[in-house]
Scaffold this motif. Structure first.
Motif: not given
Length: 259
Positions: A142-147, A162-171, A176-180, A192-198
Motif C-alpha cells: 500500500t502506497v500513500n502519496v500524502i503531500k 502537479p501530480y505524482v506517478k508511482v511505479l512499482v518495479v520487481q524483477e 505496475l503504474m498508478k498516478k494521482t 492523500k491518495e492511497v494505491f495498492t499493488f499486488h
C-alpha cells in the motif's frame, strides 16, 4: 590529446558500473555514456550501448572542435554513465566524471582512470511525503502519496499543476503504474491518495523491489517532469520503523540512484 583547436576524447572502458546487481539483472543492463563540454553542455555526443555487463568496453572516440585558449582554461570534459531503461522509465543515471582541459600534452595520448561520482549541482526541488505499508501474507503493498512541499515554480506560468506517478518495479514482472489526480496551481499540493499493488513478497524478490515516484507539472499540452526518486523496499522497511518517509527534492533528481 590536444591538436591546435581540437581535442579527441576516447572512452575506452569502465569497471563495476552500478554497484551490486543480481546475475539475472546484469543480463538486462544497457550501459552507455554521454560526453560533452561544460559549462553549457556544448558539443554533446554519446557512445553506443554495451549490454549484459558491468565492465563495458566502448573504445569510441569523440572529436571536440574549435576550442579557443579561453575554452581550454574554463571548460571541462564531462562524462555521464547511464543504464538504458524501458519506455516507461527515464534512463538510470549511474555516475559521472569530469576533467580539466588545462595542461593537456600537445599531440600526445593522455590516459587516465576516473572514479564515478553522483550527479553534482542539483537544485532544491522541494519534497514529497509518502508512506508505504507491506502486508507480506496477502502480498499487498500500500502506497500513500500524502503531500508535496516547495515544488519549483515555472518562470513564465508560475505555480505548477502537479501530480505524482508511482511505479512499482520487481524483477521478471511487469512494471505496475498508478498516478494521482492533478492539483491546480500550487507548490504545496495535498494528495492523500492511497494505491495498492499486488506483488511477490518472497525475501529474494523484496530484496530487488523498488518504488519510483515521479512528480510532474501538467501543462496545457504536455507534462513536464519536476523530480524523480526510487526507494528500495529492502532499505525502506529496514530503516523506517513507522514506514513513512519525507523525501527531499535534493534526492529527487533525474535518474536518481538506487538505495
Amino acid at each position: 590529446m590536444a591538436d591546435a583547436d581540437n581535442i579527441t576524447v576516447k572512452i575506452i572502458k569502465a569497471r563495476n558500473v552500478g554497484g551490486i546487481f543480481k546475475s539475472s539483472q546484469k543480463d538486462q543492463l544497457r550501459i552507455y555514456c554521454k560526453v560533452c563540454l561544460v559549462p553549457g553542455k556544448q558539443q554533446k555526443q554519446h557512445t553506443n550501448d554495451v549490454t549484459g555487463t558491468q565492465d563495458p568496453v566502448f573504445k569510441e572516440a569523440f572529436l571536440f572542435k574549435g576550442l579557443s585558449k579561453a575554452n581550454l582554461e574554463k571548460c571541462k570534459i564531462r562524462i555521464r554513465v547511464y543504464n538504458k531503461c524501458s519506455r516507461l522509465k527515464r534512463d538510470e543515471f549511474l555516475g559521472e566524471a569530469s576533467f580539466s582541459l588545462l595542461n593537456l600534452p600537445d599531440n600526445e595520448m593522455f590516459k587516465l582512470w576516473c572514479d564515478l561520482t553522483p550527479k553534482s549541482g542539483i537544485e532544491n526541488l522541494g519534497s514529497l511525503t509518502v508512506s508505504l505499508c507491506l502486508e507480506k501474507t496477502a502480498g499487498i503493498l500500500t502506497v500513500n502519496v500524502i503531500k508535496g512541499k516547495d515544488l519549483p515554480r515555472n518562470l513564465l506560468t508560475g505555480a505548477p499543476d502537479p501530480y505524482v506517478k508511482v511505479l512499482v518495479v520487481q524483477e521478471s514482472r511487469a512494471v505496475l503504474m498508478k498516478k494521482t489526480k492533478v492539483k491546480r496551481k500550487t507548490t504545496c499540493p495535498v494528495f492523500k491518495e492511497v494505491f495498492t499493488f499486488h506483488i511477490s513478497t518472497s525475501q529474494e524478490d523484496i530484496q530487488h523491489t523498488s518504488v519510483e515516484f515521479t512528480v510532474y507539472d501538467r501543462t496545457r499540452i504536455w507534462s513536464v517532469e519536476l523530480k524523480n526518486i526510487r526507494i528500495s523496499l529492502r532499505s525502506f522497511f529496514k530503516f523506517s520503523a513507522r514506514n513513512e518517509a519525507s523525501i527531499s527534492g535534493k534526492d529527487m533528481s533525474r535518474g536518481a540512484p538506487k538505495y
